[in-house]
Design an enzyme around this catalytic site. Structure first.
Site, PDB file in Angstrom:
ATOM      1  CE  LYS A 180     -12.225  31.438  66.747  1.00  0.00           C
ATOM      2  NZ  LYS A 180     -12.886  31.950  65.518  1.00  0.00           N
ATOM      3  CD  GLU A 255       3.825  35.855  63.643  1.00  0.00           C
ATOM      4  OE1 GLU A 255       4.019  36.980  63.146  1.00  0.00           O
ATOM      5  OE2 GLU A 255       4.735  35.135  64.056  1.00  0.00           O
ATOM      6  CB  CYS A 292      -0.442  41.558  58.866  1.00  0.00           C
ATOM      7  SG  CYS A 292       0.406  40.137  58.159  1.00  0.00           S
ATOM      8  CD  GLU A 397      -3.461  46.179  61.600  1.00  0.00           C
ATOM      9  OE1 GLU A 397      -4.116  45.794  62.589  1.00  0.00           O
ATOM     10  OE2 GLU A 397      -2.755  45.430  60.919  1.00  0.00           O
TER      11      GLU A 397
HETATM   12  P1  NAD Z   1      -9.096  39.247  65.519  1.00  0.00           P
HETATM   13  O1  NAD Z   1      -8.055  39.399  66.563  1.00  0.00           O
HETATM   14  O2  NAD Z   1     -10.381  39.923  65.694  1.00  0.00           O
HETATM   15  O3  NAD Z   1      -9.441  37.711  65.297  1.00  0.00           O
HETATM   16  C1  NAD Z   1      -8.471  36.752  64.938  1.00  0.00           C
HETATM   17  C2  NAD Z   1      -8.961  35.389  65.375  1.00  0.00           C
HETATM   18  O4  NAD Z   1      -9.011  35.355  66.797  1.00  0.00           O
HETATM   19  C3  NAD Z   1     -10.366  35.034  64.898  1.00  0.00           C
HETATM   20  O5  NAD Z   1     -10.435  33.647  64.639  1.00  0.00           O
HETATM   21  C4  NAD Z   1     -11.218  35.385  66.110  1.00  0.00           C
HETATM   22  O6  NAD Z   1     -12.429  34.674  66.177  1.00  0.00           O
HETATM   23  C5  NAD Z   1     -10.295  34.972  67.228  1.00  0.00           C
HETATM   24  N1  NAD Z   1     -10.541  35.619  68.514  1.00  0.00           N
HETATM   25  C6  NAD Z   1     -11.132  36.827  68.759  1.00  0.00           C
HETATM   26  N2  NAD Z   1     -11.223  37.035  70.100  1.00  0.00           N
HETATM   27  C7  NAD Z   1     -10.666  35.960  70.697  1.00  0.00           C
HETATM   28  C8  NAD Z   1     -10.444  35.584  72.046  1.00  0.00           C
HETATM   29  N3  NAD Z   1     -10.818  36.366  73.069  1.00  0.00           N
HETATM   30  N4  NAD Z   1      -9.838  34.409  72.295  1.00  0.00           N
HETATM   31  C9  NAD Z   1      -9.429  33.614  71.302  1.00  0.00           C
HETATM   32  N5  NAD Z   1      -9.625  33.894  69.998  1.00  0.00           N
HETATM   33  C10 NAD Z   1     -10.227  35.060  69.700  1.00  0.00           C
HETATM   34  O7  NAD Z   1      -8.365  39.678  64.154  1.00  0.00           O
HETATM   35  P2  NAD Z   1      -9.013  39.756  62.720  1.00  0.00           P
HETATM   36  O8  NAD Z   1      -9.831  41.009  62.667  1.00  0.00           O
HETATM   37  O9  NAD Z   1      -9.623  38.455  62.368  1.00  0.00           O
HETATM   38  O10 NAD Z   1      -7.718  39.920  61.813  1.00  0.00           O
HETATM   39  C11 NAD Z   1      -7.151  41.151  61.459  1.00  0.00           C
HETATM   40  C12 NAD Z   1      -5.907  41.383  62.292  1.00  0.00           C
HETATM   41  O11 NAD Z   1      -4.992  40.322  62.087  1.00  0.00           O
HETATM   42  C13 NAD Z   1      -5.163  42.628  61.877  1.00  0.00           C
HETATM   43  O12 NAD Z   1      -4.749  43.306  63.032  1.00  0.00           O
HETATM   44  C14 NAD Z   1      -3.955  42.105  61.129  1.00  0.00           C
HETATM   45  O13 NAD Z   1      -2.829  42.933  61.130  1.00  0.00           O
HETATM   46  C15 NAD Z   1      -3.688  40.845  61.873  1.00  0.00           C
HETATM   47  N6  NAD Z   1      -2.894  39.934  61.075  1.00  0.00           N
HETATM   48  C16 NAD Z   1      -1.596  39.722  61.432  1.00  0.00           C
HETATM   49  C17 NAD Z   1      -0.800  38.878  60.665  1.00  0.00           C
HETATM   50  C18 NAD Z   1       0.630  38.613  61.030  1.00  0.00           C
HETATM   51  O14 NAD Z   1       1.195  37.661  60.520  1.00  0.00           O
HETATM   52  N7  NAD Z   1       1.241  39.409  61.886  1.00  0.00           N
HETATM   53  C19 NAD Z   1      -1.341  38.253  59.539  1.00  0.00           C
HETATM   54  C20 NAD Z   1      -2.674  38.507  59.211  1.00  0.00           C
HETATM   55  C21 NAD Z   1      -3.449  39.343  59.994  1.00  0.00           C
END
Ligand code: NAD
Length: 493
Positions: A180, A255, A292, A397
């Site tokens: 997804k 991650e 990130c 963050e």
């Molecule tokens: P998010 O957690 O809102 O969403 C990430 C994904 O999870 C999306 O596909 C979203 O639809 C899904 N999701 C949301 N709620 C869910 C649930 N209850 N169950 C299952 N899936 C769910 O994050 P975002 O806003 O899309 O991304 C930004 C974040 O990602 C930042 O915190 C950033 O630091 C982090 N990030 C981390 C890395 C890493 O490698 N550590 C890399 C890139 C981004």
């Protein structure tokens, strides 16, 4: 408007509910795609088809799985331009970044794991009985088998890059996948499904279900027939996924967010394209600070603070927000309205807390943007000093083009500041003192330490964070291990 569909069992299908979500182009704030708003029923169908495809896919000789993935990588390369254009439109990132980083790296992800499985080995132990009376000598070896259906959930900042970083090792090791992508940036995942179909990937091996995290994402996490979940995203969602997987005894890799220190000592090489000043600007503001790994907390030795900080601010002022479609643009739009509002709130909090805004600090005025982008979501690259290290802005963050600056007096204080948040993803250290480089790399609480460089990525190395930045590691052997279950076989000799 582009019409996206789910990819289930090798076919493109609508969400059962027929509901859709609008995907919006950040540079113009106009809707440009309809995305299926999938729910549990769609996820069930995807898991059923992934389960059905698993026995044949996992039984294929590794070389054959490898050939499928190499073909997919070639197709990504052949479609570099349309994929880069779509990624740039969907995320607001400069087209040059999508063309040179996101899309090529997606092809490399597949090639890396498609070849890794041809060279992997497993352990064997020649046991001498342990020297105890009646001890039984035996040969022991480890079998590694794919886990089954892997659930892969990815975020919006590097959409195809991070999605393929999960799909490639999962598929290479013989798992089938239900993925997804973020509902905010779903287009290149849809295009990848088209390429997978062209590459002849057997139906059901890769399934892509679009939709929100709360509905489609949660349904994957909670599905009893998905034994492994790999997630990249926010710490808050990661915590819920970790709890759910713990309760269901699933394998999980998380991650999560970062608040990464970028430390400049007074003996550092400062000038030149690889010097601390230019690197700090890249680390702080690449992809509008929405990586990130961005170095969002700049820590500068007090002896060089008054020279380095103005030099960084001067360069940041030269980042000109512009139309992501233009090849000359090096600073694009913020990917979502929610993210833009979060950035605004954090900068306003910084002001209330006495932070000094050295540059930026506001939305980009519409009149300074190209006509097409006047309604778009643009924020000025921003540098803030004079905040307390313990305050919200230094601790949480932001995930946008905002860098805060602190000064430090010595090594001990640099380490204390670097370790002074709940996160622990990546740290960057600029120094010419080799001993200090080793000491800090060891003492800073992070999964990655870069010395005199930033974001140098070798896909064989372990990738991930400590503390609130995640659980588990991706990359190289770590990924091959995550997607396989080991079994010890003991044969009496
Ligand atoms: P998010 O957690 O809102 O969403 C990430 C994904 O999870 C999306 O596909 C979203 O639809 C899904 N999701 C949301 N709620 C869910 C649930 N209850 N169950 C299952 N899936 C769910 O994050 P975002 O806003 O899309 O991304 C930004 C974040 O990602 C930042 O915190 C950033 O630091 C982090 N990030 C981390 C890395 C890493 O490698 N550590 C890399 C890139 C981004």
């Amino acid at each position: 408007m582009r019409e996206l569909r789910n990819f289930i069992g090798g076919r493109f299908v609508d969400a059962g509910s027929r509901q859709s979500i609008e995907s919006i182009e950040p540079a113009t704030a106009s809707p440009w795609a309809h995305v299926p708003d999938s729910d549990r029923t769609d996820v069930d169908a995807a898991v059923t088809s992934a389960k059905a495809a698993f026995p044949a896919w996992s039984a294929l000789p590794a070389i054959e799985r490898s050939q499928f993935l190499m073909k997919l990588a070639d197709l990504i390369d052949a479609n570099l331009d349309p994929l880069a254009e779509a990624e740039s439109t969907d995320t607001g990132k400069p087209i040059s970044l999508a063309r040179f980083l996101d899309i090529p790296r997606s092809a490399t992800n597949f090639r890396h794991f498609a070849t890794a499985i041809l060279h992997s080995a497993s352990e064997s132990h020649d046991f001498d009985g342990g020297g105890v009376p009646g001890g039984i000598p035996a040969i022991q070896y480890t079998l590694r088998r794919p886990r089954g259906v892997a659930g892969c959930i990815s975020p919006w900042n590097l959409p195809l890059y991070l999605l393929t970083w999960k799909l490639a090792p999962a598929l290479a090791t013989g798992n089938t996948v239900v993925a997804k992508p973020s509902e905010v940036t779903p287009i290149t995942a849809h295009m990848l499904a088209e390429l997978a179909s062209k590459a002849g990937l057997p139906p059901g091996v890769l399934n892509i279900v679009h939709g929100t995290g709360a509905k489609a994402g949660a349904a994957i996490v909670e599905h009893p027939d998905v034994p492994a979940i790999t997630f990249t995203g926010s710490t808050a969602v990661g915590r819920w996924i970790g709890e759910t997987c713990g309760r269901m005894l699933k394998r999980v890799s998380l991650e999560l967010g970062g608040k990464n220190p970028f430390i400049v000592f007074d003996d550092a090489d400062l000038e030149g394209p690889a010097g601390a000043i230019e690197t700090a600007v890249r680390a702080g503001f690449s992809n509008q600070g929405q990586i990130c790994l961005c170095g969002s907390r700049l820590l500068v030795h007090e002896r060089i603070y008054d020279r380095v900080v103005p030099a960084i601010v001067e360069r940041v002022r030269h980042l000109k927000p512009g139309d992501p479609r233009e090849t000359a643009t090096n600073f694009g739009a913020i990917t979502s309205m929610a993210q833009l509002e979060k950035i605004e709130t954090m900068v306003s909090t910084a002001r209330q807390l006495g932070g000094r805004i050295l540059c930026g600090g506001d939305r980009v005025p519409a009149e300074s943007l190209p006509h097409r982008c006047r309604d778009g979501w643009f924020y000025q690259p921003t540098v803030i000093e004079s905040l307390e290290p313990a305050c919200k802005v230094e601790q949480e963050e932001i995930f946008g083009p905002v860098v805060t600056v602190q000064r430090f007096a010595d090594e001990a204080e640099a380490i204390r500041l670097a370790n002074g948040t709940g996160y622990g993803l990546a740290a960057t250290i600029f120094t010419r003192d080799v001993g200090r480089a080793h000491r800090l790399s060891a003492d800073i609480q992070s999964g990655i330490a870069w010395v005199n460089c930033w974001m140098v990525r070798d896909l064989r190395t372990p990738f991930g964070g400590v503390k609130q930045s995640g659980v588990g590691r991706e990359g190289g052997l770590e990924a091959l291990r995550f997607f396989t279950e080991s079994k010890n076989v003991c044969i009496r000799t």
